[in-house]
Scaffold this motif. Structure first.
Motif, PDB file in Angstrom:
ATOM      1  N   ILE A   4     -33.936  25.705  28.153  1.00 52.57           N
ATOM      2  CA  ILE A   4     -33.871  25.964  26.724  1.00 52.57           C
ATOM      3  C   ILE A   4     -35.132  26.647  26.208  1.00 52.57           C
ATOM      4  O   ILE A   4     -36.208  26.535  26.801  1.00 52.57           O
ATOM      5  N   ILE A   5     -34.960  27.325  25.068  1.00 44.76           N
ATOM      6  CA  ILE A   5     -36.071  27.910  24.306  1.00 44.76           C
ATOM      7  C   ILE A   5     -36.052  27.231  22.943  1.00 44.76           C
ATOM      8  O   ILE A   5     -35.053  27.301  22.224  1.00 44.76           O
ATOM      9  N   LYS A   6     -37.138  26.570  22.578  1.00 47.67           N
ATOM     10  CA  LYS A   6     -37.182  25.739  21.382  1.00 47.67           C
ATOM     11  C   LYS A   6     -37.703  26.501  20.161  1.00 47.67           C
ATOM     12  O   LYS A   6     -38.402  27.494  20.279  1.00 47.67           O
ATOM     13  N   MET A   7     -37.374  25.971  18.992  1.00 48.73           N
ATOM     14  CA  MET A   7     -37.820  26.568  17.739  1.00 48.73           C
ATOM     15  C   MET A   7     -39.337  26.696  17.664  1.00 48.73           C
ATOM     16  O   MET A   7     -39.861  27.718  17.236  1.00 48.73           O
ATOM     17  N   ASP A   8     -40.041  25.636  18.051  1.00 45.20           N
ATOM     18  CA  ASP A   8     -41.484  25.608  17.840  1.00 45.20           C
ATOM     19  C   ASP A   8     -42.274  26.298  18.946  1.00 45.20           C
ATOM     20  O   ASP A   8     -43.485  26.494  18.815  1.00 45.20           O
ATOM     21  N   GLU A   9     -41.594  26.684  20.049  1.00 46.66           N
ATOM     22  CA  GLU A   9     -42.270  27.390  21.144  1.00 46.66           C
ATOM     23  C   GLU A   9     -41.337  28.474  21.706  1.00 46.66           C
ATOM     24  O   GLU A   9     -40.889  28.374  22.849  1.00 46.66           O
ATOM     25  N   PRO A  10     -41.055  29.506  20.929  1.00 46.89           N
ATOM     26  CA  PRO A  10     -40.073  30.513  21.352  1.00 46.89           C
ATOM     27  C   PRO A  10     -40.538  31.386  22.518  1.00 46.89           C
ATOM     28  O   PRO A  10     -39.744  32.164  23.048  1.00 46.89           O
ATOM     29  N   ARG A  33     -11.322  26.239  21.887  1.00 47.62           N
ATOM     30  CA  ARG A  33     -12.711  26.235  21.464  1.00 47.62           C
ATOM     31  C   ARG A  33     -13.501  27.110  22.418  1.00 47.62           C
ATOM     32  O   ARG A  33     -13.044  27.442  23.516  1.00 47.62           O
ATOM     33  N   MET A  34     -14.710  27.487  22.020  1.00 46.75           N
ATOM     34  CA  MET A  34     -15.602  28.250  22.894  1.00 46.75           C
ATOM     35  C   MET A  34     -17.039  27.919  22.542  1.00 46.75           C
ATOM     36  O   MET A  34     -17.355  27.583  21.389  1.00 46.75           O
ATOM     37  N   PRO A  35     -17.940  27.982  23.520  1.00 50.54           N
ATOM     38  CA  PRO A  35     -19.355  27.793  23.218  1.00 50.54           C
ATOM     39  C   PRO A  35     -19.867  28.990  22.414  1.00 50.54           C
ATOM     40  O   PRO A  35     -19.395  30.108  22.577  1.00 50.54           O
ATOM     41  N   LEU A  36     -20.814  28.738  21.544  1.00 54.08           N
ATOM     42  CA  LEU A  36     -21.353  29.793  20.679  1.00 54.08           C
ATOM     43  C   LEU A  36     -22.407  30.600  21.430  1.00 54.08           C
ATOM     44  O   LEU A  36     -23.566  30.193  21.547  1.00 54.08           O
ATOM     45  N   VAL A  37     -21.983  31.753  21.955  1.00 58.19           N
ATOM     46  CA  VAL A  37     -22.897  32.709  22.590  1.00 58.19           C
ATOM     47  C   VAL A  37     -23.398  33.632  21.490  1.00 58.19           C
ATOM     48  O   VAL A  37     -22.623  34.373  20.881  1.00 58.19           O
ATOM     49  N   LEU A  38     -24.687  33.589  21.224  1.00 57.89           N
ATOM     50  CA  LEU A  38     -25.220  34.313  20.082  1.00 57.89           C
ATOM     51  C   LEU A  38     -25.422  35.797  20.370  1.00 57.89           C
ATOM     52  O   LEU A  38     -25.813  36.195  21.474  1.00 57.89           O
ATOM     53  N   SER A  39     -25.183  36.596  19.354  1.00 62.81           N
ATOM     54  CA  SER A  39     -25.524  38.006  19.397  1.00 62.81           C
ATOM     55  C   SER A  39     -27.041  38.146  19.528  1.00 62.81           C
ATOM     56  O   SER A  39     -27.800  37.361  18.950  1.00 62.81           O
ATOM     57  N   ASP A  40     -27.480  39.136  20.282  1.00 57.90           N
ATOM     58  CA  ASP A  40     -28.921  39.303  20.534  1.00 57.90           C
ATOM     59  C   ASP A  40     -29.727  39.432  19.254  1.00 57.90           C
ATOM     60  O   ASP A  40     -30.874  38.971  19.182  1.00 57.90           O
ATOM     61  N   ASP A  41     -29.150  40.045  18.226  1.00 57.27           N
ATOM     62  CA  ASP A  41     -29.903  40.265  16.997  1.00 57.27           C
ATOM     63  C   ASP A  41     -30.006  39.010  16.126  1.00 57.27           C
ATOM     64  O   ASP A  41     -30.653  39.032  15.075  1.00 57.27           O
ATOM     65  N   LEU A  42     -29.390  37.906  16.565  1.00 55.98           N
ATOM     66  CA  LEU A  42     -29.440  36.659  15.797  1.00 55.98           C
ATOM     67  C   LEU A  42     -30.237  35.563  16.498  1.00 55.98           C
ATOM     68  O   LEU A  42     -30.332  34.447  15.989  1.00 55.98           O
ATOM     69  N   LEU A  43     -30.800  35.873  17.655  1.00 53.94           N
ATOM     70  CA  LEU A  43     -31.532  34.859  18.417  1.00 53.94           C
ATOM     71  C   LEU A  43     -32.714  34.308  17.626  1.00 53.94           C
ATOM     72  O   LEU A  43     -32.911  33.084  17.530  1.00 53.94           O
ATOM     73  N   GLU A  44     -33.495  35.184  17.046  1.00 53.80           N
ATOM     74  CA  GLU A  44     -34.662  34.738  16.285  1.00 53.80           C
ATOM     75  C   GLU A  44     -34.238  34.007  15.018  1.00 53.80           C
ATOM     76  O   GLU A  44     -34.912  33.061  14.586  1.00 53.80           O
ATOM     77  N   ASP A  45     -33.124  34.430  14.417  1.00 48.14           N
ATOM     78  CA  ASP A  45     -32.633  33.746  13.214  1.00 48.14           C
ATOM     79  C   ASP A  45     -32.284  32.295  13.515  1.00 48.14           C
ATOM     80  O   ASP A  45     -32.561  31.401  12.712  1.00 48.14           O
ATOM     81  N   TRP A  46     -31.654  32.053  14.672  1.00 46.65           N
ATOM     82  CA  TRP A  46     -31.272  30.688  15.020  1.00 46.65           C
ATOM     83  C   TRP A  46     -32.503  29.784  15.168  1.00 46.65           C
ATOM     84  O   TRP A  46     -32.450  28.590  14.864  1.00 46.65           O
ATOM     85  N   LEU A  47     -33.608  30.363  15.597  1.00 45.17           N
ATOM     86  CA  LEU A  47     -34.835  29.588  15.786  1.00 45.17           C
ATOM     87  C   LEU A  47     -35.727  29.568  14.541  1.00 45.17           C
ATOM     88  O   LEU A  47     -36.760  28.889  14.540  1.00 45.17           O
ATOM     89  N   ASP A  48     -35.346  30.268  13.508  1.00 43.61           N
ATOM     90  CA  ASP A  48     -36.165  30.411  12.301  1.00 43.61           C
ATOM     91  C   ASP A  48     -36.128  29.122  11.483  1.00 43.61           C
ATOM     92  O   ASP A  48     -35.066  28.684  11.030  1.00 43.61           O
ATOM     93  N   ASP A  49     -37.300  28.515  11.258  1.00 47.03           N
ATOM     94  CA  ASP A  49     -37.338  27.263  10.497  1.00 47.03           C
ATOM     95  C   ASP A  49     -37.124  27.482   9.007  1.00 47.03           C
ATOM     96  O   ASP A  49     -37.046  26.514   8.235  1.00 47.03           O
ATOM     97  N   ARG A  80     -33.457  23.229  16.701  1.00 46.80           N
ATOM     98  CA  ARG A  80     -32.454  24.125  17.287  1.00 46.80           C
ATOM     99  C   ARG A  80     -33.065  24.835  18.499  1.00 46.80           C
ATOM    100  O   ARG A  80     -34.282  25.009  18.588  1.00 46.80           O
ATOM    101  N   CYS A  81     -32.214  25.229  19.406  1.00 46.39           N
ATOM    102  CA  CYS A  81     -32.709  25.883  20.614  1.00 46.39           C
ATOM    103  C   CYS A  81     -31.705  26.918  21.103  1.00 46.39           C
ATOM    104  O   CYS A  81     -30.559  26.985  20.635  1.00 46.39           O
TER     105      CYS A  81
END
Length: 243
Positions: free
Chosen positions: A48-54, A176-192, A104-105
């Motif tokens: 995983i890649i965590k919010m506080d240590e991307p 159902r499906m796992p949420l595979v994020l678009s590349d341009d939203l990766l940083e948004d998901w980790l944004d506090d 989030r990660c």
């Protein structure tokens, strides 16, 4: 649902692939081992890649243990299945709501397994994202949640959403499906700075637009007592289904 997954690439391939996206590197590089099949119920390590240590990649056991259950993780796991978190209620469920807000990660993967039901029989299918460089499946990132179990020891869950047209055909029972994020939203998901409304919108519309393929694999995947971490468990078999 997503209860089993793959991460077949070596450390160098993963770090190279992440350049320009998050530029993350393995915090414990010698600990990393690729795998063809990881059964979530074994609670083995995802990465995983965590919010506080991307900029760092950490191992994390599969199946989130909330803060209030960290004193006895095994007892919690006997009562609760937290391998997946349903996007529609992560802010309501006690097991997930705290992590949804600030833990989030992103979860590394290059394939996952879903059941396809045909004539009353469940046939496992391997789902992957082919590319020119990796026709067998490129690296992608699930949206996930995590929590600390101890210092540098984590647990995590994969977020799932309603299946799109393709995955509704693959996972044709639960859809159902796992949420595979678009590349341009990766940083948004980790944004506090993201609020609940923004996160709900991201989960609803953030699935990647890169195409997936899926093919049937051996039903030996469902057998107990055998080692499924080998190439044959991602190789296609002929069952008459086409995706």
């Amino acid at each position: 649902m997503c209860y089993s997954k793959a991460l077949r690439k070596n450390r160098e391939q993963i770090e190279q692939n992440l350049l320009g996206k998050l530029d993350a590197n393995f915090e414990i590089p010698l600990e990393y081992l690729p795998y063809y099949h990881l059964n979530g119920f074994s609670h083995g390590n995802m990465y995983i890649i965590k919010m506080d240590e991307p900029e760092k990649i950490y191992p994390s056991s599969w199946g989130l243990i909330p803060k209030w259950a960290t004193h006895n993780p095994e007892a919690f796991r006997k009562k609760s299945n937290t391998l997946n978190a349903t996007a529609e209620n992560i802010f309501e469920r006690n097991s997930f709501k705290e992590s949804a807000e600030d833990k989030r990660c992103l979860i590394l993967s290059d394939g996952f397994f879903e059941p396809h039901h045909q004539n009353g029989v469940s046939i496992p299918h391997f789902c992957y994202q082919p590319s020119k460089e990796y026709p067998e499946g490129d690296l992608f990132l699930f949206a996930g949640l995590y929590n600390e179990l101890d210092d540098d020891l984590y647990s995590a869950t994969i977020i799932t959403v309603a299946a799109n047209t393709f995955f509704a055909e693959v996972h044709n029972k639960r859809k159902r499906m796992p949420l595979v994020l678009s590349d341009d939203l990766l940083e948004d998901w980790l944004d506090d700075g993201m609020n609940q409304s923004q996160l709900n919108e991201l989960m609803a519309y953030g699935f990647t637009n890169k195409e997936f393929n899926a093919h049937a694999v051996t039903r030996d995947l469902y057998k107990k007592g055998i080692d499924t971490n080998s190439p044959r468990f991602v190789e296609p078999v002929d069952t008459g289904t086409l995706f």
